[in-house]
Structure formats: structure tokens, C-alpha cells
Design a protein around this motif. Sequence first.
Motif, short mmCIF file in Angstrom:
data_model
loop_
_atom_site.label_atom_id
_atom_site.label_comp_id
_atom_site.label_asym_id
_atom_site.label_seq_id
_atom_site.Cartn_x
_atom_site.Cartn_y
_atom_site.Cartn_z
N PHE A 1 -0.67 -6.90 0.80
CA PHE A 1 0.77 -6.84 1.00
C PHE A 1 1.24 -8.20 1.52
O PHE A 1 1.31 -8.43 2.74
CB PHE A 1 1.13 -5.73 2.00
N PRO A 2 1.53 -9.15 0.61
CA PRO A 2 1.89 -10.51 1.06
C PRO A 2 3.14 -10.54 1.93
O PRO A 2 3.23 -11.35 2.85
CB PRO A 2 2.11 -11.25 -0.26
N ASN A 3 4.12 -9.65 1.64
CA ASN A 3 5.36 -9.67 2.44
C ASN A 3 5.11 -9.29 3.89
O ASN A 3 5.89 -9.67 4.78
CB ASN A 3 6.39 -8.73 1.82
N GLN A 4 4.04 -8.55 4.13
CA GLN A 4 3.69 -8.15 5.49
C GLN A 4 2.52 -8.95 6.05
O GLN A 4 1.96 -8.60 7.09
CB GLN A 4 3.34 -6.65 5.51
N ASN A 5 2.16 -10.01 5.34
CA ASN A 5 1.05 -10.89 5.75
C ASN A 5 -0.26 -10.13 5.89
O ASN A 5 -1.06 -10.38 6.82
CB ASN A 5 1.37 -11.62 7.06
N ASN B 1 -3.01 -13.20 -3.37
CA ASN B 1 -1.79 -12.48 -3.01
C ASN B 1 -1.44 -11.38 -3.99
O ASN B 1 -0.61 -10.50 -3.69
CB ASN B 1 -0.61 -13.45 -2.92
N ARG C 1 2.39 -21.03 -0.16
CA ARG C 1 3.34 -20.11 0.46
C ARG C 1 2.71 -19.25 1.55
O ARG C 1 3.42 -18.64 2.35
CB ARG C 1 3.95 -19.20 -0.61
N SER D 1 -0.60 -17.36 6.95
CA SER D 1 -1.21 -16.03 7.02
C SER D 1 -2.55 -15.95 6.30
O SER D 1 -3.42 -15.15 6.70
CB SER D 1 -0.25 -14.98 6.43
#
Length: 341
Positions: free
Chosen positions: A99-103, A118, A301, A305
Motif C-alpha cells: 500500500f504505497p499511499n500508506q507507506n 510499489n 517517490r 518510506s
Amino acid sequence: MPTTPSSQNPSRAEDASDAGGPLLGRKAARVDRLAELMGERDESGHGSGIWRTAFARMRRSPMAITGAVIVVVFVAVALLSPLIAPYSPTSQAWGDEVFPNQNIFVGPRGENWLGLDNLGRDQFSRMVVGARQTLMVGVVATLVGFGAGALLGGAAGAASVLGGRWGRQLDNVVMRVIDMMLALPTLLLAVTVAALVGPSLTTVMIAVGVAQVPVFARLLRGAMISQGNRDYVLAARALGVRKRRIALTHILPNSLGPVIVQSTLTLATAIIDAAALSYLGLGNPDPAFPEWGTMLADAQRFLSSAPQLAVYPALAIIVTALGFTLLGEAMREALDPKLRK
């Protein structure tokens, strides 16, 4: 029966022989050393060519051995990548674990040795398959630069050696074009070519190859001019051999040694430049296509993280370029008589 001076006075002949012995011995030693430096004889006294002598020295060089090991491993991984990669480099089978948006990323584990990217793709498989693309880009780009540079440099060098009004004019025209190409930095020239043609893997090969043309051209021209002043060229001219034949069959083959060494060093530069172009978005536009430069660009990007996504391709590029550089430098030292010990 007539007698010689030596027979009349044997002790005098022996004294002359003893006096001349050390001098002749020193002279013979200098001749042997000169033959060894010229690559005609190895340390054991046997006849040997310059390349054979150079390879014998490289086998004793830690720098050459280290570079050769790195290059062999890289080439083996690139060629055997379909057999080494455990998964498809484009498969997103583990996409629901990332879950890249949530690191939230998956690091190294048993089934994924280098973790997941990612999009849930196996990072190890992408690294292995990306090695083949990096090798292909480096080799093709070097061949493009070598071919075009050797053509221009050989024409300029032959024209300079042959002499005459037209020869000097051709040499001046070719070298002015090369000087204009050298006025631009290598990476800037490659970026310019890639931007004009459009982003693709073929564009990267052409752009990096064009940027290396002036290096090969100037090197071959200089080597041919240097060879044109050697004694064997003067002897061939005294025997009536045509200048064109001297330039093509004698001077040109003897001038290719430094160019071949430069091609090994250029492979390292080509790999770095290709990765830079892919990082700038001028490489393959397909993000699913595994290539070390593209992987490095995608990972920027997530540096905070998931820094490992950038560390793996960066280390691969650095180590591979280092291997080709060490091998090329060791070959240059082995072929240069001034650097031999």
C-alpha cells in the motif's frame, strides 16, 4: 702455416673475450628488455605477441581480476536472466500486500529475496531481467560509437598519413565536426539526441552511441598519426609500397589497440548514461519494462518510506560500471609500455 694473433698469444685473446663478455652481456640484456617491452618476448624469453604479453600481465593484476569477475558475473546474469528470475518481472501477484499511499511495503523475505516494489512485483526478478536490458543498451551503444567513430577517425587519420592537398582538407573537415561534438558535454549531447528522436530503448542506444563518437574518432586518428611516424612505415615507403596500402594494412591494424581498450571503458560510461536517460524519462516509456535506470526513477517517490527500491538498482549500476572501468584500466596499463613494471 700462417698464424693468427690469437693463436700467437692465447692469453691476449682470452683477455679480450673476458673484457667484452660483460659488455656483450649487458647489451644482450638491454635487447631482451626492449623486446619484452615491445611485446615480442615474455619474461621467460620465449616469443610472444603484444596481446599475449598483455593478458599475461593482466592475470597477475588484482585490479584486472576484480574487474573481470564483476563483468563475468554481470554478463552471466544478463544472459541467463530467464532461467535465474523466479517470477515474471511484470507480475503483480502480491499487489494486495503493498500500500504505497500508506507507506506500507514488503521487504526481503523467503519468497521475495529483495522484497516487492510499489506495485507488488518481485524486485529480484526485475533486477535480474533488467540486467539484460542494461547490457544490451551498453553493448549496442558502444558498437554505434565505435563504428561511427572508427569510420570518421580512420578516414581522418588515413588522409593525414597519405598527405596531399585533398587529404589535409578532409582531415580538417572531419576534425572540425568532431570538435563541435566535443564542445557539448557527453550527457547533454545524448539528452539532445534522445529528445529529438523521442523516448524509447532504441533512442537511448543511439543517443549514447552518438555521444561516444568523438572519443573514438580522435583516439583512432591520433594513434594512426603516431604510427605513421614509425620506422616500419618509413621502410615500407622506401620499398615502394603505396601509401594507401600502408595506411590500410599496416597503420590501421596497429592503431586499434587503444581504441579496443577505450571501448571497454566506454561500456561503463554507456551504462551510466543510459541509466541517466531512463531516469530523466527519455528511455522506454513502458513503466512495466524492467530497466535499472527506469527502476531508479520510479523509486525516487518512495525514498523516505522504501529506500531499498532505489538502493538495489543504484548499487547494480555502480558495481557494473566499476567492473568495466577496472578491466579497461588494467588492459590499458598492460598495453602501455611506459606503465609496465
